[in-house]
Design a protein around this motif. Structure first.
Motif, mmCIF file in Angstrom:
data_model
loop_
_atom_site.group_PDB
_atom_site.id
_atom_site.type_symbol
_atom_site.label_atom_id
_atom_site.label_comp_id
_atom_site.label_asym_id
_atom_site.label_seq_id
_atom_site.Cartn_x
_atom_site.Cartn_y
_atom_site.Cartn_z
ATOM 1 N N ALA A 124 9.528 4.358 9.172
ATOM 2 C CA ALA A 124 8.530 4.443 8.102
ATOM 3 C C ALA A 124 8.681 5.731 7.302
ATOM 4 O O ALA A 124 8.090 5.865 6.233
ATOM 5 N N SER A 125 9.446 6.684 7.823
ATOM 6 C CA SER A 125 9.727 7.928 7.110
ATOM 7 C C SER A 125 10.983 8.540 7.696
ATOM 8 O O SER A 125 11.452 8.131 8.762
ATOM 9 N N LYS A 135 8.622 6.230 3.313
ATOM 10 C CA LYS A 135 8.861 4.910 2.729
ATOM 11 C C LYS A 135 7.576 4.427 2.043
ATOM 12 O O LYS A 135 6.485 4.515 2.631
ATOM 13 N N PRO A 136 7.657 3.934 0.828
ATOM 14 C CA PRO A 136 6.452 3.409 0.161
ATOM 15 C C PRO A 136 5.764 2.358 1.030
ATOM 16 O O PRO A 136 6.433 1.524 1.653
ATOM 17 N N LEU A 137 4.449 2.399 1.067
ATOM 18 C CA LEU A 137 3.703 1.522 1.957
ATOM 19 C C LEU A 137 3.961 0.051 1.649
ATOM 20 O O LEU A 137 4.067 -0.777 2.567
ATOM 21 N N ASP A 138 4.086 -0.297 0.382
ATOM 22 C CA ASP A 138 4.368 -1.695 0.024
ATOM 23 C C ASP A 138 5.707 -2.143 0.609
ATOM 24 O O ASP A 138 5.838 -3.277 1.096
ATOM 25 N N ASP A 160 6.402 -5.101 3.415
ATOM 26 C CA ASP A 160 7.378 -6.172 3.202
ATOM 27 C C ASP A 160 8.319 -6.293 4.397
ATOM 28 O O ASP A 160 8.648 -7.406 4.843
ATOM 29 N N GLU A 161 8.770 -5.151 4.917
ATOM 30 C CA GLU A 161 9.651 -5.174 6.090
ATOM 31 C C GLU A 161 8.942 -5.802 7.290
ATOM 32 O O GLU A 161 9.522 -6.624 8.006
ATOM 33 N N GLU A 189 -3.252 -7.353 5.528
ATOM 34 C CA GLU A 189 -2.047 -8.155 5.301
ATOM 35 C C GLU A 189 -1.721 -9.053 6.489
ATOM 36 O O GLU A 189 -0.684 -9.720 6.500
ATOM 37 N N GLU A 190 -2.600 -9.034 7.501
ATOM 38 C CA GLU A 190 -2.444 -9.865 8.706
ATOM 39 C C GLU A 190 -1.117 -9.606 9.415
ATOM 40 O O GLU A 190 -0.418 -10.520 9.845
#
Length: 404
Positions: free
Chosen positions: A205-206, A228-231, A235-236, A272-273
């Motif tokens: 994540a970073s 890393k951008p949260l969006d 997605d990952e 986002e479940e």
């Protein structure tokens, strides 16, 4: 195991992200690639793949930290694939290159201990074709593959490389390949099924770490430090979830660099479940104002922490900006919330005394006795004196000698 009673899954079964990243990077560029995640456990599979006469074999040193271990691995690979170009890269190669360069002007980096541990001081017994000396290296690896597949020898003259010649190493010019770096996203949907076999995968994540603990020898190039951008992270995780994964091991040195947005991240995971359970390495103070019920609801099952010591004097010596009382309060709260904690401690740092050791031992025992659905486990490590750590450069001030 991440979940009590789920005896088929554990964090340790996760494949390594270095292999996944390089496999993804090369296949996205049309290179026909196979991945050996763990050579020791996959020897039979490697032997089968070797019969297909691979052109290039890349060895990553993220988890190889001894010169002799690399030489032995290269020799075994060479025996099975005598015609392949064997390329070695990764953190240990990059660190060895910096140490060798420094050794020419600094006697601290030119000791016999250092020469025995790291690459490039003596090429005797080395059968590798090329080393990539870069904190990145994936672009260089792709260029090497392209030249080999084209049947030319230009791979021998690429920048940021070294190769053994008659018992010594020859080096190509060094160039900056960090400026403008952009991490390649991982296409989890198109990775081979075996990566997901144990239903636990590593995710970053970073990258990097902003802290400057005096015992740490990690590369601190600020250009390689980013979140890393949260969006993109969401997605990952969606893609990973679709592959049947249950657990994610966030491999950041410090989850999202300790950014004060943990509650925002957790709410997004819930909204986002994202049903994945996860573990990360995080500094306790990052959680001091976080709703721990939300943290667990978002899937967090374990927090690992580099606590190092519970003695304020030792923490100060380490340049570890940490408050033992706050650490204890946070860990007890996590245990009460049903989140497991793993603490890592370093013993023997300069200034350590019987009293400071007793303070840390008492700290550990109090946490072991904490009631709650979560549990506390701990690991102890001796202080290691490593090149490029601040304490290594100051070792004369502390009457320290040798390497490690």
């Amino acid at each position: 195991p991440p979940i009590t009673g789920d005896n088929e899954c554990s964090w340790e079964l996760a494949p390594k992200l270095n292999g996944i990243y390089l496999y993804n990077y090369l296949t996205k560029r049309g290179v026909r690639t196979a991945l050996i995640n763990n050579f020791q456990k996959e020897r039979k599979r490697f032997k089968r793949l070797a019969k297909r006469n691979p052109k290039v074999i890349a060895i990553s040193t993220t988890y190889l930290i001894q010169r002799t271990a690399i030489f032995q691995l290269v020799a075994e690979v060479r025996q099975r694939c005598p015609n392949a170009i064997i390329v070695v890269g990764g953190p240990f190669v990059e660190l060895s290159g910096r140490i060798f360069e420094r050794s020419g002007r600094d006697p601290l980096y030119n000791s016999e201990d250092v020469k025995q541990q790291f690459l490039f001081f003596d090429a005797k017994g080395d059968s590798a074709d090329l080393y990539v000396l870069s904190p990145l290296g994936e672009d260089s690896l792709y260029d090497i593959v392209q030249h080999v597949m084209a049947g030319n020898e230009l791979w021998r003259s690429l920048p940021n490389t070294a190769w053994p010649v008659e018992g010594r190493y020859q080096f190509s010019p060094r160039v900056d390949d960090v400026t403008g770096y952009k991490e390649t996203s991982i296409d989890w949907q198109n990775l081979p099924d075996e990566i997901f076999a144990h239903k636990v995968v590593p995710v970053r994540a970073s990258m990097g770490c902003p802290h400057r603990c005096h015992f740490c020898s990690f590369n601190k190039d600020h250009r390689l430090t980013h979140i890393k951008p949260l969006d993109s992270l969401i997605d990952e995780l969606r893609a990973i979830q679709k592959r049947g994964v249950k657990y994610v091991w966030f491999v950041d040195d410090n989850f999202r660099l300790g950014k004060n947005d943990i509650e925002l991240v957790c709410r997004r995971f819930v909204d986002e479940e994202i049903s994945l359970k996860w573990m990360c390495l995080m500094r306790p103070e990052t959680l001091k104002d976080v709703d721990l019920k939300l943290l667990k609801q978002a899937g967090c099952r374990e927090v690992q922490m580099g606590l190092e010591s519970a003695d304020p004097g030792i923490l100060s010596n380490m340049n570890k900006q940490s408050d033992p009382a706050l650490n204890e309060r946070i860990i007890k709260s996590l245990i009460s919330a049903g989140i497991n904690c793993a603490g890592y401690f370093i013993f023997g740092y300069p200034g350590e005394t019987d009293k400071s050791i007793e303070t840390t031992v008492a700290f550990i025992k109090r946490l072991e006795e904490q009631d709650g659905p979560g549990h506390f486990n701990w690991s102890l490590f001796p202080f290691l004196l490593g090149p490029f750590s601040p304490i290594f450069d100051q070792r004369g001030e502390h009457d320290l000698a040798g390497y490690m």
